[in-house]
Design a protein around this motif. Structure first.
Motif, short mmCIF file in Angstrom:
data_model
loop_
_atom_site.label_atom_id
_atom_site.label_comp_id
_atom_site.label_asym_id
_atom_site.label_seq_id
_atom_site.Cartn_x
_atom_site.Cartn_y
_atom_site.Cartn_z
N ALA A 251 0.85 -1.19 0.00
CA ALA A 251 0.00 0.00 0.00
C ALA A 251 0.89 1.24 0.00
O ALA A 251 1.92 1.26 0.67
N PRO A 252 0.54 2.29 -0.75
CA PRO A 252 1.44 3.44 -0.89
C PRO A 252 1.50 4.34 0.33
O PRO A 252 2.35 5.24 0.39
N ILE A 253 0.63 4.14 1.29
CA ILE A 253 0.67 4.92 2.53
C ILE A 253 0.66 3.94 3.70
O ILE A 253 -0.16 3.02 3.73
N ALA A 254 1.61 4.10 4.62
CA ALA A 254 1.71 3.19 5.75
C ALA A 254 0.85 3.65 6.90
O ALA A 254 0.79 4.84 7.20
N ARG A 255 0.19 2.71 7.53
CA ARG A 255 -0.53 2.94 8.79
C ARG A 255 -1.46 4.17 8.76
O ARG A 255 -1.31 5.09 9.56
N PRO A 256 -2.40 4.21 7.83
CA PRO A 256 -3.34 5.35 7.87
C PRO A 256 -4.08 5.38 9.20
O PRO A 256 -4.48 4.34 9.73
N GLY A 257 -4.22 6.59 9.75
CA GLY A 257 -4.92 6.71 11.03
C GLY A 257 -6.39 6.41 10.91
O GLY A 257 -7.00 5.82 11.81
N LYS A 258 -6.98 6.84 9.80
CA LYS A 258 -8.41 6.62 9.56
C LYS A 258 -8.62 6.25 8.10
O LYS A 258 -7.91 6.75 7.22
N MET B 210 -16.94 4.55 8.77
CA MET B 210 -15.52 4.29 8.95
C MET B 210 -15.20 2.84 8.59
O MET B 210 -16.05 1.95 8.72
N LYS B 211 -13.97 2.65 8.16
CA LYS B 211 -13.48 1.31 7.83
C LYS B 211 -12.19 1.08 8.61
O LYS B 211 -11.37 1.99 8.73
N ASP B 212 -12.00 -0.10 9.14
CA ASP B 212 -10.81 -0.40 9.91
C ASP B 212 -9.56 -0.15 9.06
O ASP B 212 -9.41 -0.73 7.98
N PRO B 213 -8.64 0.73 9.51
CA PRO B 213 -7.43 1.00 8.73
C PRO B 213 -6.58 -0.24 8.48
O PRO B 213 -5.81 -0.27 7.51
N ALA B 214 -6.73 -1.27 9.33
CA ALA B 214 -5.95 -2.49 9.14
C ALA B 214 -6.39 -3.27 7.90
O ALA B 214 -5.72 -4.23 7.51
N VAL C 97 -8.69 9.60 -1.62
CA VAL C 97 -7.99 10.85 -1.34
C VAL C 97 -7.12 10.63 -0.10
O VAL C 97 -7.62 10.15 0.91
N VAL C 98 -5.85 10.99 -0.18
CA VAL C 98 -4.96 10.88 0.97
C VAL C 98 -4.66 12.29 1.48
O VAL C 98 -4.22 13.16 0.71
N ILE C 99 -4.93 12.52 2.75
CA ILE C 99 -4.73 13.83 3.35
C ILE C 99 -3.23 14.08 3.56
O ILE C 99 -2.50 13.22 4.04
N LEU D 288 -9.02 15.77 10.17
CA LEU D 288 -8.37 14.97 9.14
C LEU D 288 -6.86 15.16 9.29
O LEU D 288 -6.35 16.28 9.20
N ASN D 289 -6.16 14.07 9.51
CA ASN D 289 -4.73 14.13 9.76
C ASN D 289 -3.94 13.60 8.55
O ASN D 289 -4.46 12.79 7.77
N PRO D 290 -2.71 14.05 8.40
CA PRO D 290 -1.88 13.54 7.30
C PRO D 290 -1.82 12.01 7.32
O PRO D 290 -1.62 11.40 8.39
N GLY D 291 -2.03 11.41 6.17
CA GLY D 291 -2.05 9.96 6.06
C GLY D 291 -3.43 9.35 6.12
O GLY D 291 -3.61 8.17 5.78
N ASP D 292 -4.44 10.11 6.56
CA ASP D 292 -5.80 9.60 6.53
C ASP D 292 -6.25 9.38 5.09
O ASP D 292 -5.85 10.11 4.18
N VAL D 293 -7.11 8.38 4.90
CA VAL D 293 -7.60 8.02 3.58
C VAL D 293 -9.11 8.24 3.53
O VAL D 293 -9.83 7.85 4.46
N ILE D 294 -9.58 8.85 2.45
CA ILE D 294 -11.01 9.00 2.21
C ILE D 294 -11.38 8.23 0.96
O ILE D 294 -10.88 8.52 -0.14
N ASN D 295 -12.24 7.22 1.09
CA ASN D 295 -12.81 6.51 -0.05
C ASN D 295 -14.07 7.27 -0.47
O ASN D 295 -15.00 7.41 0.31
N THR D 296 -14.09 7.75 -1.71
CA THR D 296 -15.08 8.75 -2.10
C THR D 296 -16.33 8.20 -2.77
O THR D 296 -17.15 8.97 -3.26
#
Length: 283
Positions: A67-74, A101-105, A131-133, A236-244
């Protein structure tokens, strides 16, 4: 610029792919591509190093794409955000974004195996623009402020188990948070390379049969509105992911179309963001 993470699960190394398709290692600049990297000007540092020609080339042959972003917070999801998808499922066009919400894991690599849960009868697919914040967003004044906090975009497969989602609970989380249920990537395409996030074609096929063929222009709530709206209710924190959201063509909306079974292969693509492919297996 395309940011990616390569290597075995838990041992991914950060990398960047330039406009000519050449890949370079980023280990000298950052230990990973994650929220702190985005928050601390990581994209700008990579861009400068790439322009200066100081990054070592990376041989990608045989390397797993994580995955291109590690450990998204949300992982924040927006439901019923395409008019045609709402219509095919018999739902009303929402007056406000439908948020869950969806489990980031659940986030895995773009080509990783996806597991069908035990007891599942209705595992479904959903191609989505993610979208990645890139910068913290709280109480944005208007949708026009959203562009400044978006770090980049990626393809997301919002895999869903419809019986778990719709029949087992009034909340949707049970059917959205099963292990491996969010392939992401292959890249995080930086925001400057996506001229208009509302002009992207999305496509998905199952075993080579086309299922979804839509465009982000048909979103009920566009990307800027969603980022602004969400910032009014959560940070919304850096690394959070939004499925649109997803366009029409999911199994839920196609009577007689089989749901996913072990051995099925799903392929996804979004204009400018690359391709994904997953083979499904039984958990």
């Amino acid at each position: 610029m395309k940011l990616l993470r390569l290597g075995p699960v838990g041992q991914e190394v950060p990398a960047v792919q330039d406009g000519d398709g050449r890949t370079y290692a980023l280990g000298a600049l950052t230990p990973d591509i994650d929220g702190p990297f985005l928050a601390d000007g990581g994209v700008e540092r990579v861009r400068a190093a790439l322009a200066a020609g100081v990054l070592p080339p990376l041989d990608t042959e045989g390397l797993r794409v994580g995955a291109p972003i590690a450990r998204p917070g949300k992982v924040i999801c927006v439901g019923l955000n395409y008019r045609d998808h709402a219509e095919e499922t018999g739902a009303a066009i929402p007056a406000r974004p439908v948020v869950f919400m969806k489990d980031p894991a659940t986030v895995v690599g773009a080509y990783d195996r996806v597991l069908i849960p035990r007891g599942s009868t209705r595992t479904d697919w959903e191609v989505e623009l993610a979208v990645v914040i890139g910068r913290q967003a709280r109480y944005l004044d208007s949708p026009e402020d959203a562009a400044a906090v978006i770090g980049g975009y990626a393809i997301s497969n919002d895999v869903s188990e419809r019986e778990f989602q719709l029949d087992f609970s009034p909340q949707w989380d049970l059917g959205k948070s099963c292990e491996t249920f969010n392939p992401l990537g292959p890249w995080l395409v930086t925001a400057d390379e996506v001229a208009d996030p509302q002009a992207l074609g999305l496509r998905l096929s199952v075993n080579g049969e086309p299922r979804q063929d839509g465009s982000t222009k048909n979103m009920v709530f566009d990307v800027a509105h969603l980022v602004w709206y969400l910032s009014q209710y959560m940070v919304l924190n850096p690394g959070d992911v939004i499925n649109t959201g997803t366009p029409a063509g999911v199994a839920l909306g196609l009577p007689g179309t089989p749901y996913l079974r072990a051995g099925d292969t799903v392929e996804l693509a979004i204009d400018g963001l690359g391709r994904q492919s997953q083979t499904f297996a039984q958990a």
